[in-house]
Motif scaffolding. Structure first.
Motif, PDB file in Angstrom:
ATOM      1  N   ILE A 288      -7.394  -1.795   2.607  1.00 17.24           N
ATOM      2  CA  ILE A 288      -8.706  -1.626   1.971  1.00 17.24           C
ATOM      3  C   ILE A 288      -9.728  -1.178   3.024  1.00 17.24           C
ATOM      4  CG2 ILE A 288     -10.602  -2.854   0.811  1.00 17.24           C
ATOM      5  CD1 ILE A 288      -8.377  -4.593  -0.545  1.00 17.24           C
ATOM      6  N   HIS A 289      -9.660  -1.817   4.188  1.00 19.98           N
ATOM      7  CA  HIS A 289     -10.592  -1.493   5.266  1.00 19.98           C
ATOM      8  C   HIS A 289     -10.356  -0.065   5.788  1.00 19.98           C
ATOM      9  CE1 HIS A 289     -13.299  -2.123   8.534  1.00 19.98           C
ATOM     10  NE2 HIS A 289     -12.363  -1.922   9.440  1.00 19.98           N
ATOM     11  N   LEU A 290      -9.081   0.293   5.921  1.00 18.26           N
ATOM     12  CA  LEU A 290      -8.731   1.617   6.449  1.00 18.26           C
ATOM     13  C   LEU A 290      -9.157   2.723   5.485  1.00 18.26           C
ATOM     14  CD1 LEU A 290      -7.400   3.105   8.783  1.00 18.26           C
ATOM     15  CD2 LEU A 290      -5.168   2.640   7.784  1.00 18.26           C
ATOM     16  N   ILE A 291      -9.034   2.476   4.187  1.00 17.21           N
ATOM     17  CA  ILE A 291      -9.457   3.493   3.211  1.00 17.21           C
ATOM     18  C   ILE A 291     -10.970   3.713   3.303  1.00 17.21           C
ATOM     19  CG2 ILE A 291      -9.665   4.013   0.724  1.00 17.21           C
ATOM     20  CD1 ILE A 291      -6.910   2.585   0.422  1.00 17.21           C
TER      21      ILE A 291
ATOM     22  N   LEU B  34      -3.449 -11.434  13.230  1.00 12.96           N
ATOM     23  CA  LEU B  34      -3.377 -11.334  11.768  1.00 12.96           C
ATOM     24  C   LEU B  34      -4.781 -11.327  11.169  1.00 12.96           C
ATOM     25  CD1 LEU B  34      -0.517 -13.803  10.746  1.00 12.96           C
ATOM     26  CD2 LEU B  34      -0.601 -11.380  10.154  1.00 12.96           C
ATOM     27  N   HIS B  35      -4.933 -10.653  10.040  1.00 10.98           N
ATOM     28  CA  HIS B  35      -6.214 -10.664   9.327  1.00 10.98           C
ATOM     29  C   HIS B  35      -6.565 -12.108   8.941  1.00 10.98           C
ATOM     30  CE1 HIS B  35      -9.139  -9.952   6.114  1.00 10.98           C
ATOM     31  NE2 HIS B  35      -9.332  -8.764   6.683  1.00 10.98           N
TER      32      HIS B  35
ATOM     33  N   VAL C  77       2.480 -13.686   3.710  1.00 11.53           N
ATOM     34  CA  VAL C  77       1.363 -13.673   4.665  1.00 11.53           C
ATOM     35  C   VAL C  77       1.090 -12.232   5.110  1.00 11.53           C
ATOM     36  CG1 VAL C  77       0.630 -14.419   6.972  1.00 11.53           C
ATOM     37  CG2 VAL C  77       1.795 -16.042   5.446  1.00 11.53           C
ATOM     38  N   GLU C  78       2.160 -11.500   5.435  1.00  8.41           N
ATOM     39  CA  GLU C  78       1.983 -10.110   5.884  1.00  8.41           C
ATOM     40  C   GLU C  78       1.481  -9.207   4.743  1.00  8.41           C
ATOM     41  OE1 GLU C  78       5.507  -8.671   7.902  1.00  8.41           O
ATOM     42  OE2 GLU C  78       4.642  -9.261   9.834  1.00  8.41           O
ATOM     43  N   CYS C  79       1.847  -9.537   3.506  1.00  8.99           N
ATOM     44  CA  CYS C  79       1.314  -8.762   2.370  1.00  8.99           C
ATOM     45  C   CYS C  79      -0.208  -8.871   2.347  1.00  8.99           C
ATOM     46  CB  CYS C  79       1.890  -9.257   1.042  1.00  8.99           C
ATOM     47  SG  CYS C  79       3.561  -8.663   0.726  1.00  8.99           S
ATOM     48  N   PHE C  80      -0.746 -10.099   2.578  1.00  7.18           N
ATOM     49  CA  PHE C  80      -2.196 -10.259   2.648  1.00  7.18           C
ATOM     50  C   PHE C  80      -2.775  -9.420   3.778  1.00  7.18           C
ATOM     51  CE2 PHE C  80      -1.542 -13.933  -0.056  1.00  7.18           C
ATOM     52  CZ  PHE C  80      -2.706 -13.962  -0.820  1.00  7.18           C
ATOM     53  N   HIS C  81      -2.094  -9.466   4.932  1.00  7.28           N
ATOM     54  CA  HIS C  81      -2.583  -8.722   6.087  1.00  7.28           C
ATOM     55  C   HIS C  81      -2.690  -7.228   5.767  1.00  7.28           C
ATOM     56  CE1 HIS C  81      -3.175  -7.636  10.316  1.00  7.28           C
ATOM     57  NE2 HIS C  81      -2.262  -6.691  10.127  1.00  7.28           N
ATOM     58  N   VAL C  82      -1.580  -6.632   5.283  1.00 11.68           N
ATOM     59  CA  VAL C  82      -1.601  -5.178   5.067  1.00 11.68           C
ATOM     60  C   VAL C  82      -2.518  -4.798   3.902  1.00 11.68           C
ATOM     61  CG1 VAL C  82       0.642  -4.703   6.125  1.00 11.68           C
ATOM     62  CG2 VAL C  82       0.544  -5.133   3.675  1.00 11.68           C
ATOM     63  N   LEU C  83      -2.653  -5.677   2.925  1.00  7.45           N
ATOM     64  CA  LEU C  83      -3.536  -5.369   1.798  1.00  7.45           C
ATOM     65  C   LEU C  83      -4.989  -5.269   2.272  1.00  7.45           C
ATOM     66  CD1 LEU C  83      -3.975  -4.903  -1.179  1.00  7.45           C
ATOM     67  CD2 LEU C  83      -3.851  -7.357  -1.575  1.00  7.45           C
TER      68      LEU C  83
ATOM     69  N   GLU D  62       4.271   0.870   2.734  1.00  7.56           N
ATOM     70  CA  GLU D  62       5.713   0.613   2.714  1.00  7.56           C
ATOM     71  C   GLU D  62       6.019  -0.870   2.961  1.00  7.56           C
ATOM     72  OE1 GLU D  62       9.098   3.300   3.732  1.00  7.56           O
ATOM     73  OE2 GLU D  62       8.987   2.185   5.601  1.00  7.56           O
ATOM     74  N   ILE D  63       5.267  -1.498   3.861  1.00  6.17           N
ATOM     75  CA  ILE D  63       5.490  -2.932   4.120  1.00  6.17           C
ATOM     76  C   ILE D  63       5.202  -3.731   2.841  1.00  6.17           C
ATOM     77  CG2 ILE D  63       4.647  -4.944   5.421  1.00  6.17           C
ATOM     78  CD1 ILE D  63       4.350  -3.052   7.857  1.00  6.17           C
ATOM     79  N   LEU D  64       4.102  -3.399   2.161  1.00  4.37           N
ATOM     80  CA  LEU D  64       3.751  -4.099   0.919  1.00  4.37           C
ATOM     81  C   LEU D  64       4.829  -3.872  -0.150  1.00  4.37           C
ATOM     82  CD1 LEU D  64       1.468  -5.810  -0.360  1.00  4.37           C
ATOM     83  CD2 LEU D  64       0.369  -3.698  -1.101  1.00  4.37           C
ATOM     84  N   GLN D  65       5.313  -2.635  -0.234  1.00  2.51           N
ATOM     85  CA  GLN D  65       6.343  -2.281  -1.216  1.00  2.51           C
ATOM     86  C   GLN D  65       7.645  -3.042  -0.913  1.00  2.51           C
ATOM     87  OE1 GLN D  65       9.915  -0.820  -1.691  1.00  2.51           O
ATOM     88  NE2 GLN D  65       9.099   0.577  -0.188  1.00  2.51           N
ATOM     89  N   SER D  66       8.063  -2.993   0.350  1.00  2.00           N
ATOM     90  CA  SER D  66       9.342  -3.579   0.734  1.00  2.00           C
ATOM     91  C   SER D  66       9.296  -5.112   0.661  1.00  2.00           C
ATOM     92  CB  SER D  66       9.686  -3.121   2.159  1.00  2.00           C
ATOM     93  OG  SER D  66      10.870  -3.729   2.594  1.00  2.00           O
ATOM     94  N   HIS D  67       8.197  -5.700   1.172  1.00  2.00           N
ATOM     95  CA  HIS D  67       8.073  -7.170   1.148  1.00  2.00           C
ATOM     96  C   HIS D  67       8.009  -7.689  -0.291  1.00  2.00           C
ATOM     97  CE1 HIS D  67       7.902  -7.364   5.350  1.00  2.00           C
ATOM     98  NE2 HIS D  67       6.720  -7.903   5.584  1.00  2.00           N
ATOM     99  N   SER D  68       7.291  -6.998  -1.156  1.00  2.00           N
ATOM    100  CA  SER D  68       7.183  -7.499  -2.531  1.00  2.00           C
ATOM    101  C   SER D  68       8.500  -7.289  -3.281  1.00  2.00           C
ATOM    102  CB  SER D  68       5.989  -6.884  -3.269  1.00  2.00           C
ATOM    103  OG  SER D  68       6.033  -5.482  -3.230  1.00  2.00           O
ATOM    104  N   LEU D  69       9.221  -6.217  -2.937  1.00  2.00           N
ATOM    105  CA  LEU D  69      10.557  -6.038  -3.522  1.00  2.00           C
ATOM    106  C   LEU D  69      11.438  -7.220  -3.117  1.00  2.00           C
ATOM    107  CD1 LEU D  69      12.753  -4.115  -4.891  1.00  2.00           C
ATOM    108  CD2 LEU D  69      13.303  -3.417  -2.566  1.00  2.00           C
ATOM    109  N   HIS D  70      11.420  -7.540  -1.826  1.00  2.00           N
ATOM    110  CA  HIS D  70      12.282  -8.617  -1.362  1.00  2.00           C
ATOM    111  C   HIS D  70      11.881  -9.957  -1.951  1.00  2.00           C
ATOM    112  CE1 HIS D  70      13.694 -11.866   1.241  1.00  2.00           C
ATOM    113  NE2 HIS D  70      14.796 -11.170   1.194  1.00  2.00           N
TER     114      HIS D  70
END
Lengths: 424, 254
Positions: free
Chosen positions: A319-322, A280-281, A309-315, A102-110
């Motif tokens: 990947i690691h969590l999956i 942060l990652h 920056v946060e998009c990189f973090h959550v991305l 959701e963070i990736l979706q919302s941040h990239s939308l914005h």
């Protein structure tokens, strides 16, 4: 130069919900600057009264069409904290993965659709797509992948269906995990390309010292639960959120405002960055360095860059969590629970900042009383005070009303206000 | 522009938001792979959430959200005057949606509870068709983007829009979901209009009827099955009223 200005922006565009900006200048002096939320209140706290517990997350999800997963997770967390439920570890991991999505979706939308047109003097991403095709192809792939995470984990990206009290209703199968991981790895290049292009975007020069509030990182960039902290040194436990928010009403806004140690405080990407930078990652930190961003940063326009920056973090975290989830063979995804009279609070970091849900549950298992404190509600005061400072700064630089209007709009957008959410 | 050899009319469309979460408008930007093609079907002349350019020469007005304040009534009437076709987009616009839960409370006590001072104005929630005439309703909380793409394509082609008459139950069986009612839980898939591909049940949640009733509904029969399964009248009524979309089916009950 003695000038008069009357700037009245009704229903500011490229933000979620309805907010107005009013600026009045007389003889070169600022008379009034207002961030006025005019959205219709929906009274979610009242609507929750006497509702069954399983209905609560479904109802509050509808507070927001952009961050519905955050509201769902915060709501479930409040109920689980009240009834002393510990969801299985696998369910907790899946919820976190959905929040990353959701963070990736919302941040990239914005970033690409709401903010970016400002930097190219364009009205909308739809017209910008024609001249900046490559960026938008990348942006659409990033958003597509982000929504895909939400669809796979939550059953649907807007108003998710798979989260339940005690855990999660279903888990992805190995094919879905593998497909997801492959797609996420592919969009690393897209995000790098988008970030590279963004290096040339000039953030307006502006600083106003303020207080930043977020969850407190202990070992990681905290997004779900834990302690609350402010950059002015206030620390509270999750249950003491009221001492952190101190909501009050104002006569020019249907959304409340909030304050802590000063007139206003800020939540959201820049607040998390300032308070929890060390967690942060490494790839996200590298990106921050390219943008020349270091904590503590007082320029609210930098919220835009911190979103990347946060998009990189959550991305990278996704990947690691999956990888971990593929290894996790546990079948335990829901904890059983019983209902009793109780009270609980759930705090999480939604894309726009810290979000609290608080419920009192009666012995019949119905909601007796509810309170929701929304990130944008907490930011409203800060936006409002920023506007005065920004206009004064621009007046002393002899800027005209067109420049000032543009900057004021950009300032409000940089907070990515979620206005219907803030009024709820 | 053509679609399979048939000339397309590029429609001038506007999107407006009333009392809602704006999640239905967000669906316009989702389904990213098809987005450029989808956007080529319409000329967006007014869409505040994504564009600061706005014009009033729209042919189709998509309305998201319900009405809950007096000033929204005039705004709606003005849109009706300007648009050739008015479309209610999403469950809030079509039925009031979750917003309508508020109608069970007195306005005064509600405002007093949430606002100690600086109390805002608010009125009971009404769906769009209670204020102006509506030409087309696309329910869903949120709307299904695939259904929306189909409807906009029909409008651009000037072809008939086929609304599914059968219930969600049919789609759910095709998706081979384990039936909630068989498991002893409540579900309204048997009386709710299909078109969502039973997305909630696929994900683990019963159907609460956000898309409104299907063409022929045997409510008493479903209700008796639910009661036989041990579900209380109170629970049935609470869940049936979640979206304010199924009121019609229980009208004849009393």
């Amino acid at each position: 130069m003695k000038i008069d200005m009357n700037i009245n922006i009704s229903h500011l565009a490229r933000v979620e919900g309805h907010g107005d900006i009013h600026i009045q200048v007389k003889d070169g002096q600022l008379v009034d600057a207002k961030w006025s939320v005019v959205e219709t209140p929906r009274f979610f706290e009242v609507m929750l009264k006497n509702k069954s517990l399983d209905m609560a997350p479904l109802i509050v999800s509808r507070i927001c069409g952009i961050c519905s997963i955050s509201h769902t997770i915060a709501s479930i967390r409040a109920i689980e904290n009240a009834l002393l439920i510990t969801p299985p570890e696998k369910a907790q991991k899946l919820r976190l993965l959905a929040l990353y999505g959701e963070i990736l979706q919302s941040h990239s939308l914005h970033f690409f659709f709401l903010a970016m047109p400002d930097f190219y003097n364009s009205h909308s991403a739809i017209s910008l797509m024609k001249t900046k095709g490559e960026i938008y192809e990348a942006a659409l792939r990033i958003r597509g992948c982000a929504n895909f995470i939400c669809d796979i984990i939550g059953g649907r990206s807007t108003h998710p269906v798979s989260f339940c009290i005690g855990g999660i209703a279903k888990t992805p199968n190995i094919e879905e995990y593998t497909y997801l991981a492959e797609n996420l790895s592919k969009i690393v290049a897209d995000l790098e390309f988008a970030a590279e292009t963004s290096l040339s975007l000039q953030m307006p020069s502006f600083e106003r010292e303020t207080e930043f509030v977020s969850l407190k990182g202990e070992t990681n960039y905290q997004l779900i639960g834990g302690s609350l902290m402010s950059s002015d040194g206030v620390e509270k436990i999750e249950n003491e959120y009221l001492a952190m928010t101190n909501e009050y009403t104002v006569d020019f806004s249907t959304s409340k405002h909030a304050r802590l140690s000063r007139d206003s405080f800020a939540v959201g990407p820049l607040a998390r960055f300032n308070n929890n930078y060390e967690f942060l990652h490494p790839e996200a930190k590298k990106e921050a360095e390219k943008f020349n961003l270091k904590p503590i940063n007082y320029n609210p326009f930098n919220n835009n860059l911190v979103r990347i920056v946060e998009c990189f973090h959550v991305l990278y975290k996704s990947i690691h969590l999956i990888e971990q989830l593929i290894e996790d063979k546990s079948k335990d995804i829901v904890s059983e629970y019983s209902v009793f009279e109780a009270e609980g609070i759930g705090a999480i970091e939604a894309p726009r900042g810290i979000l609290y849900h608080h419920y009192q549950i009666n012995k019949k298992g119905k909601i007796e009383k509810a309170n929701c404190v929304i990130p944008t509600t907490q930011n409203n005061g800060n936006i409002h005070h920023d506007l005065s400072f920004l206009v004064k700064q621009e007046l002393s630089a002899n800027k005209n009303d067109k420049n000032i209007t543009h900057l004021c709009e950009m300032l409000v957008r940089s907070y990515d206000p979620c206005i219907s959410c803030s009024v709820h | 522009m053509e679609f399979s050899g048939i000339p397309l009319k590029k429609l001038r469309a506007a999107f407006f938001d009333f009392t809602s979460c704006e999640g239905c408008q967000l669906q316009i930007l989702n389904h990213e792979k098809n987005l450029p093609d989808f956007l080529s079907l319409i000329e967006i002349v007014n869409f505040r959430e994504i564009s600061s350019d706005k014009r009033d020469d729209y042919e189709i007005a998509f309305i998201e959200g319900a009405v809950s304040r007096k000033d929204q009534i005039d705004r709606l009437k003005d849109i009706r005057k300007k648009a050739k076709l008015v479309v209610s987009l999403g469950t809030c616009a079509c039925y009031g949606g979750v917003n309508a839960i508020k109608n069970n409370f007195s306005i005064e006590s509600m405002v007093d509870e949430v606002y100690k001072e600086n109390k805002p104005e608010t009125i009971p929630v009404q769906k769009i068709s209670e204020i102006i005439s509506v030409d087309l309703e696309i329910p869903g909380c949120p709307v299904s983007k695939i259904e929306l793409e189909y409807i906009i394509l029909c409008l651009a082609l000037g072809s008939v829009i086929e609304k599914k008459k059968y219930p969600v139950c049919i789609e759910c069986k095709q998706n081979m979901n384990h039936c909630f009612i068989d498991k002893g839980s409540l579900c309204f898939g048997a009386i709710t209009r299909a078109g969502c591909d039973s997305i909630c049940v696929n994900g683990g949640l019963p159907c609460y009827g956000c898309r409104g009733p299907s063409a022929s509904v045997n409510w008493m029969s479903l209700k008796n099955i639910l009661i036989d399964k041990g579900i209380t009248e109170e629970e049935i009524l609470e869940k049936l009223s979640l979206f304010n979309s199924l009121n019609e089916v229980i009208k004849d009950e009393n």
